[in-house]
Design a protein around this motif. Structure first.
Motif, short mmCIF file in Angstrom:
data_model
loop_
_atom_site.label_atom_id
_atom_site.label_comp_id
_atom_site.label_asym_id
_atom_site.label_seq_id
_atom_site.Cartn_x
_atom_site.Cartn_y
_atom_site.Cartn_z
N PRO A 74 0.81 -1.22 0.00
CA PRO A 74 0.00 0.00 0.00
C PRO A 74 0.83 1.25 0.00
CG PRO A 74 -0.07 -1.06 2.15
CD PRO A 74 0.62 -2.01 1.22
N SER A 102 -5.03 3.01 -2.97
CA SER A 102 -4.10 3.92 -2.29
C SER A 102 -4.38 5.35 -2.72
CB SER A 102 -2.64 3.57 -2.64
OG SER A 102 -2.38 2.21 -2.37
N SER A 157 -1.39 10.03 3.47
CA SER A 157 -1.80 8.92 2.63
C SER A 157 -2.84 8.10 3.39
CB SER A 157 -0.61 8.04 2.25
OG SER A 157 0.04 7.55 3.42
N TYR A 201 -5.27 4.21 3.04
CA TYR A 201 -5.46 3.00 2.26
C TYR A 201 -6.76 2.27 2.59
CZ TYR A 201 -0.51 4.07 2.10
OH TYR A 201 0.68 4.72 1.98
N LYS A 235 -3.81 5.90 -6.76
CA LYS A 235 -3.06 4.87 -7.45
C LYS A 235 -4.02 4.04 -8.30
CE LYS A 235 0.99 2.23 -7.09
NZ LYS A 235 2.17 1.93 -6.30
#
Lengths: 120, 112
Positions: free
Chosen positions: A104, B32, B49, B51, B92
């Motif tokens: 990730p 992501s 970030s 996830y 992503k």
């Protein structure tokens, strides 16, 4: 030196010139990228070198030619550019996962300061 | 439809208030998500970030991800003039080779 360094920081060239942009990363990453940033447009991915494999955006003209001699160095060779190619060219690196395991954190890009290109 | 969409702004917020920046994306399988900050004349730098669905907090910054609605947001509490910058949302995308796709960015100005 730390991080991602790009040279030159500023470049002015004529349409018939040949020049190269250089990028070096000191982070031990295994992927390097060239992005183009134009005014009022999203960052555009031009080329990726990841795990020794090159991936490119098919819309990038052939007057841009990348070279990645090793995992720490990346070049962008420029030849017979057009005025509309004037932009900020950003190099970036990241640590990508290998094989099929999902990582990730892969994709956390670290950018250089950019090379501001002006084509006359 | 753009892969990653942001309101380009400019967004003006008074100092001390909460700045809220939003981003939507089109690829349902994206896993992501990233927020980058870019000061004028500088390169983007990663600030957060995420996830998995939900909230993630780091200091004055909170990222919220809602995969069902395909949006990710960034909240900045107690906004400071130094937060004035362009904020780039990145997702992503997995299409063969994985690639990071950026929105066009939201320009944020914090007014003293």
């Amino acid at each position: 030196e730390t991080g991602v360094t790009q040279t030159p920081r500023h470049l002015v060239m004529g349409m018939t010139n040949k020049k190269s942009l250089k990028c070096e990363q000191h982070l031990g990453h295994n992927a390097m990228y060239w992005y183009k940033q134009s005014a009022k447009k999203p960052l555009e991915l031009m080329f990726v070198y990841s795990l020794e494999e090159r991936v490119e955006n098919n819309s990038v003209p052939s007057r841009f030619s990348p070279e990645c001699p090793n995992s720490s160095h990346l070049f962008l060779h420029l030849h017979t550019l057009q005025p509309e190619d004037s932009a900020l060219y950003l190099c970036a690196s990241s640590q990508e996962g290998s094989g099929r395991a999902w990582n990730p954190a892969a994709g956390e890009l670290f950018f250089g300061e950019g090379s501001r290109l002006t084509v006359l | 439809q753009k892969e990653v969409e942001q309101n380009s702004g400019p967004l003006s917020v008074p100092e001390g208030a909460i700045a809220s920046l939003n981003c939507t994306y089109s690829d349902r399988v994206s896993q992501s998500f990233f927020w980058y900050r870019q000061y004028s004349g500088k390169s983007p730098e990663l600030i957060m970030s995420i996830y998995s669905n939900g909230d993630k907090e780091d200091g004055r910054f909170t990222v919220q991800l809602n995969k069902a609605s395909q949006y990710v947001s960034l909240l900045i509490r107690d906004s400071q003039p130094s937060d004035s910058a362009t904020y780039l949302c990145a997702v992503k995308i997995i299409q063969g080779a994985q690639k990071l796709v950026f929105g066009q960015g939201t320009r944020l100005t914090i007014n003293p």
